[in-house]
Write an enzyme that holds these catalytic residues in place. Structure first.
Site, PDB file in Angstrom:
ATOM      1  N   SER A 157       0.834  -1.194   0.000  1.00 19.00           N
ATOM      2  CA  SER A 157       0.000   0.000   0.000  1.00 19.00           C
ATOM      3  C   SER A 157       0.878   1.256   0.000  1.00 19.00           C
ATOM      4  O   SER A 157       1.670   1.450  -0.925  1.00 19.00           O
ATOM      5  CB  SER A 157      -0.957  -0.054   1.186  1.00 19.00           C
ATOM      6  OG  SER A 157      -1.975   0.916   1.078  1.00 19.00           O
ATOM      7  N   ASP A 251     -10.240  -3.432  -5.097  1.00 17.87           N
ATOM      8  CA  ASP A 251      -9.357  -2.467  -4.461  1.00 17.87           C
ATOM      9  C   ASP A 251      -9.353  -1.205  -5.313  1.00 17.87           C
ATOM     10  O   ASP A 251      -9.080  -1.273  -6.522  1.00 17.87           O
ATOM     11  CB  ASP A 251      -7.945  -3.048  -4.369  1.00 17.87           C
ATOM     12  CG  ASP A 251      -6.944  -2.129  -3.686  1.00 17.87           C
ATOM     13  OD1 ASP A 251      -7.308  -0.998  -3.309  1.00 17.87           O
ATOM     14  OD2 ASP A 251      -5.782  -2.548  -3.531  1.00 17.87           O
ATOM     15  N   HIS A 281      -8.162  -4.887  -0.652  1.00 15.72           N
ATOM     16  CA  HIS A 281      -6.971  -4.216  -0.139  1.00 15.72           C
ATOM     17  C   HIS A 281      -6.673  -4.709   1.285  1.00 15.72           C
ATOM     18  O   HIS A 281      -7.577  -4.825   2.109  1.00 15.72           O
ATOM     19  CB  HIS A 281      -7.210  -2.705  -0.126  1.00 15.72           C
ATOM     20  CG  HIS A 281      -5.986  -1.899   0.099  1.00 15.72           C
ATOM     21  ND1 HIS A 281      -5.159  -1.499  -0.930  1.00 15.72           N
ATOM     22  CD2 HIS A 281      -5.429  -1.394   1.239  1.00 15.72           C
ATOM     23  CE1 HIS A 281      -4.165  -0.791  -0.439  1.00 15.72           C
ATOM     24  NE2 HIS A 281      -4.297  -0.720   0.881  1.00 15.72           N
TER      25      HIS A 281
END
Length: 324
Positions: A157, A251, A281
């Site tokens: 991320s 996501d 995610h």
């Protein structure tokens, strides 16, 4: 695309527990909830031969780092890892489970960098910290028992965003030379706006999550166009280290991760992709909940072993008696 059945069950459990989106909480609440959720989803804590907490110099003071090592005394291939959390949440504890598994699966050392968080320290503080830590580790390879010829960066991320940005800085500086980059559902385009795959589901990471993190990190909206904030916008991606880009089907960051992988390939960078259509995610950090999380970590380890010139078959022989 249909949600994986394990995601459906996990989402139902969150709904039953009344889980509140992180973006509705105070920073202190969100930071505590994020770490608790990651620990709950990580599964059993895997022992490694050595865990050591220390510090390296940073632009604004010492930076905490956590080192995980497999058995063996000699210099080892090393992954410098940057944790996720939207540049706002997270710490070296956040990536502890990921790094333990990668050490055992890939047979490499990991060093997690505790960079400064926003909004207390907005862009480009985190990038500067990660870059400074990488440079220090490379310059003191013997002290940290690093094989300087087998050094990689990675992150999930926001950590994937930072890893990508650091490769741009390392290329500009003429080093350190990196053997690989592992980018797990990375943020690569910070410009605001609706994107394909955006949704409103408050029980999943959604477009509001993306905006909340961006708002903390980029106090000047114009910074969204800076390549160190949005690596996808870098004019030239040639000469960067071989990459693995992991994406999840459900996501809001999926498409920008895919586009970044495409641009790397177009620039001649050897690039592998691993897409998990039914996943959301955060799944990479939750192998205790999602089979796909275990699979993706295995995929990352296999990629690293190949790039480090190790036997491509992961082994558990690296697990030892943990000591600090």
């Amino acid at each position: 695309m249909t949600l994986d059945p394990q995601v459906v069950a996990w989402r139902a459990a969150r709904a039953a527990a009344g889980a509140a989106p992180l973006y509705t909480q105070t920073l202190a609440e969100a930071r505590a909830a994020d770490l608790a959720a990651i620990r709950a989803g990580a599964g059993a804590v895997e022992p490694v031969a050595e865990v050591r907490d220390t510090q390296v110099p940073g632009p604004a003071g010492p930076l905490p780092v956590r080192i995980h090592r497999p058995a063996g005394d000699g210099p080892l291939p090393t992954l410098v890892y940057f944790f996720g959390g939207g540049w706002t949440l997270g710490s070296v504890d956040t990536a502890d489970g990921i790094c333990r598994r990668l050490v055992n699966l890939a047979g490499c050392q990991t060093v997690t960098v505790g960079y400064r968080l926003a909004p207390e320290h907005p862009f480009p503080a985190a990038v500067e910290d990660c870059h400074a830590a990488l440079r220090h580790l490379a310059a003191h390879a013997e002290e940290f028992r690093i094989d300087p010829g087998r050094l990689a960066v990675g992150g999930d991320s926001a950590g994937g965003n930072l890893a990508a940005a650091v490769t741009l800085l390392a290329r500009a500086d003429g080093g350190p030379r990196l053997a690989a980059q592992v980018l797990v559902y990375p943020n690569t385009d910070q410009r605001p706006g609706r994107r394909p795959g955006d949704d409103e589901d408050p029980l999943l990471f959604n477009r509001h999550s993306v905006g909340w993190y961006r708002g903390h990190y980029l106090t000047d909206p114009g910074d969204a166009a800076h390549p160190l904030a949005s690596p996808l916008l870098a004019e030239d991606l040639s000469g960067l280290p071989p990459a693995l880009v992991v994406t999840a089907g459900h996501d809001p960051l999926r498409d920008e991760g895919r586009r970044y992988a495409e641009r790397l390939r177009e620039a001649g960078v050897p690039t592998e992709t691993a897409d998990y259509p039914g996943m959301v995610h955060g799944f990479f950090a939750m192998p205790g909940v999602f089979d796909a999380g275990r699979d993706a970590q295995q995929r990352a380890a296999t990629f690293l072993r190949r790039r480090f010139g190790l036997d491509p078959t992961p082994t558990r022989a690296t697990v030892g008696t943990e000591h600090a």
